[in-house]
Design an enzyme around this catalytic site. Structure first.
Site, mmCIF file in Angstrom:
data_model
loop_
_atom_site.group_PDB
_atom_site.id
_atom_site.type_symbol
_atom_site.label_atom_id
_atom_site.label_comp_id
_atom_site.label_asym_id
_atom_site.label_seq_id
_atom_site.Cartn_x
_atom_site.Cartn_y
_atom_site.Cartn_z
ATOM 1 N N TYR A 1 0.730 -1.282 0.048
ATOM 2 C CA TYR A 1 0.000 -0.050 0.087
ATOM 3 C C TYR A 1 0.720 1.176 0.224
ATOM 4 C CZ TYR A 1 0.538 0.933 4.959
ATOM 5 O OH TYR A 1 1.407 0.948 6.349
ATOM 6 N N ARG B 1 8.526 4.658 -4.220
ATOM 7 C CA ARG B 1 8.519 3.636 -2.996
ATOM 8 C C ARG B 1 7.306 2.607 -3.506
ATOM 9 N NH1 ARG B 1 7.379 5.220 3.128
ATOM 10 N NH2 ARG B 1 5.331 5.634 2.231
ATOM 11 N N ARG C 1 -6.577 -20.646 -2.710
ATOM 12 C CA ARG C 1 -5.862 -20.514 -1.654
ATOM 13 C C ARG C 1 -4.567 -21.449 -2.014
ATOM 14 N NH1 ARG C 1 -4.041 -21.950 3.437
ATOM 15 N NH2 ARG C 1 -3.434 -20.019 4.746
ATOM 16 N N HIS D 1 -0.126 -21.035 -0.677
ATOM 17 C CA HIS D 1 0.994 -20.089 -0.447
ATOM 18 C C HIS D 1 1.657 -19.406 -1.455
ATOM 19 C CE1 HIS D 1 -0.303 -21.736 3.242
ATOM 20 N NE2 HIS D 1 0.469 -20.884 3.994
ATOM 21 N N LYS E 1 6.391 -1.828 2.121
ATOM 22 C CA LYS E 1 5.371 -1.311 2.762
ATOM 23 C C LYS E 1 4.100 -2.250 2.602
ATOM 24 C CE LYS E 1 3.109 3.197 3.193
ATOM 25 N NZ LYS E 1 3.129 3.350 4.741
ATOM 26 N N GLU F 1 11.391 2.694 15.077
ATOM 27 C CA GLU F 1 10.452 3.469 14.419
ATOM 28 C C GLU F 1 8.991 3.319 15.033
ATOM 29 O OE1 GLU F 1 9.190 2.769 10.085
ATOM 30 O OE2 GLU F 1 9.555 0.502 10.503
HETATM 31 C C1 LIG Z 1 5.661 1.503 9.936
HETATM 32 C C2 LIG Z 1 5.912 2.991 9.252
HETATM 33 N N1 LIG Z 1 7.277 3.731 9.281
HETATM 34 C C3 LIG Z 1 7.116 5.117 8.713
HETATM 35 C C4 LIG Z 1 5.982 5.618 8.221
HETATM 36 C C5 LIG Z 1 5.947 7.003 7.645
HETATM 37 O O1 LIG Z 1 6.153 7.034 6.068
HETATM 38 P P1 LIG Z 1 5.615 8.077 5.233
HETATM 39 O O2 LIG Z 1 6.433 9.501 5.825
HETATM 40 O O3 LIG Z 1 6.096 7.589 4.017
HETATM 41 O O4 LIG Z 1 4.317 8.302 5.452
HETATM 42 C C6 LIG Z 1 4.989 4.602 8.071
HETATM 43 C C7 LIG Z 1 3.575 5.571 7.490
HETATM 44 O O5 LIG Z 1 2.414 4.929 7.195
HETATM 45 C C8 LIG Z 1 4.881 3.601 8.634
HETATM 46 O O6 LIG Z 1 3.725 2.727 8.401
#
Ligand SMILES: Cc1ncc(COP(=O)(O)O)c(C=O)c1O
Length: 287
Positions: free
Chosen positions: A33, A52, A100, A102, A149, A182
């Site tokens: 996403y 990204r 389904r 994997h 992501k 983070e």
């Molecule tokens: C785990 C994580 N880290 C950092 C970020 C920040 O990323 P961005 O600045 O690209 O939104 C997000 C944003 O959703 C996130 O899910």
């Protein structure tokens, strides 16, 4: 007119927007996403999020479901149909629907593409930033590819719930060496005692935040120093300031960690200034 979602080539009322039960995103989190902040109907940091997106897809051996140009048009159309100018726009691309199993479907199936738009109340966001938010810490328990992501966000969801139950806005993951990686949906920063900005480097197992990336340029323009060196929760408590960054939070001051105050429980001048500089730049470069 109510909310409208985009699902596999069609705009449909949000309440009637469905994907199939055998969508691989639903069954295996085999989906990625992206989220863009939208200012005055325009996509902030558009290029960074597209880059990204392409990388996340390619790391999962998936192609772009359509060209960048076509996707931009669809995102814009989603905003127009929802009649919002200040928003967050969410795009999800899954590998598609298949019985389904994997391993990937032997013959590629059509990817499932979903877009939703959520309005943002800028006045409420500014009021929140003026007060600052609390974070809690939680052990890092995610997989080794947090740079992708993906929608596999269960640890993030559990961490966020822990934060909510503690009356905090965000959870900071702490790795086995005691360093903050983070947030559950944001990158973590401090202004250390020497006045240097500190945030985790992107060789660590974190998402390479686009807001983080743009903010690094803003910081360089301001002549401030950044040290991409890990910090501990104790460093954050001793720091001059702390804050988080993300498309949803922009630059948001952190005023407590695990219930203990940072900077006397008040947003600091650096985070506050970086927030307004970031927003200025995001608006000026939005497309
Ligand atoms: C785990 C994580 N880290 C950092 C970020 C920040 O990323 P961005 O600045 O690209 O939104 C997000 C944003 O959703 C996130 O899910």
């Amino acid at each position: 007119m109510g909310r409208v979602a985009y699902v596999n080539g069609r705009f449909v009322p949000h309440a009637e927007a469905y994907v199939h039960i055998e969508d691989r995103g639903y069954q295996f989190a085999d989906a990625i996403y992206e989220v863009w902040a939208v200012f005055d109907g325009k996509l902030a940091d558009a290029e960074g999020h597209f880059v990204r997106l392409e990388r996340s897809l390619s790391e999962l051996s998936m192609p772009m479901p359509m060209s960048r140009a076509a996707l931009t048009l669809v995102l814009k159309e989603a905003l127009r149909r929802n009649r919002v100018r200040e928003a967050l726009i969410y795009l999800q691309v899954s590998r598609g629907v298949a019985p389904r199993d994997h391993a990937f479907p032997k013959t590629p199936v059509r990817q499932a593409v979903v877009i939703t738009v959520s309005p943002v109340d800028r006045a409420a966001s500014e009021a929140r930033a003026a007060k600052g938010v609390g974070v809690v810490t939680t052990p890092e328990n995610r997989w080794g590819r947090c740079d992708i992501k993906t929608v596999g966000l269960l640890p993030n969801a559990l961490a966020k719930q822990k934060a909510r139950e503690a009356g905090a806005a965000e959870a900071w993951f702490v790795d086995e060496l005691g360093f903050v990686t983070e947030g559950a949906s944001s990158n973590a920063w401090i202004v250390d005692r020497e006045g240097r900005l500190r945030t985790r480097d992107t060789n660590a197992n974190i998402l390479r935040g686009i807001t983080r990336k743009t903010l690094l340029q803003v910081i360089a323009n301001e002549g401030l120093t950044v040290d991409e060196r890990p910090f501990t929760p104790a460093d954050a408590l001793e720091a001059k300031e702390a804050f988080i960054t993300g498309a949803g939070t922009l630059v948001l001051p952190v005023v407590s960690v695990d219930g203990k105050p940072v900077n006397g429980g008040k947003p600091g001048p650096v985070a506050t200034r970086l927030r307004s500089l970031y927003i200025e730049r995001a608006k000026a470069t939005a497309i």
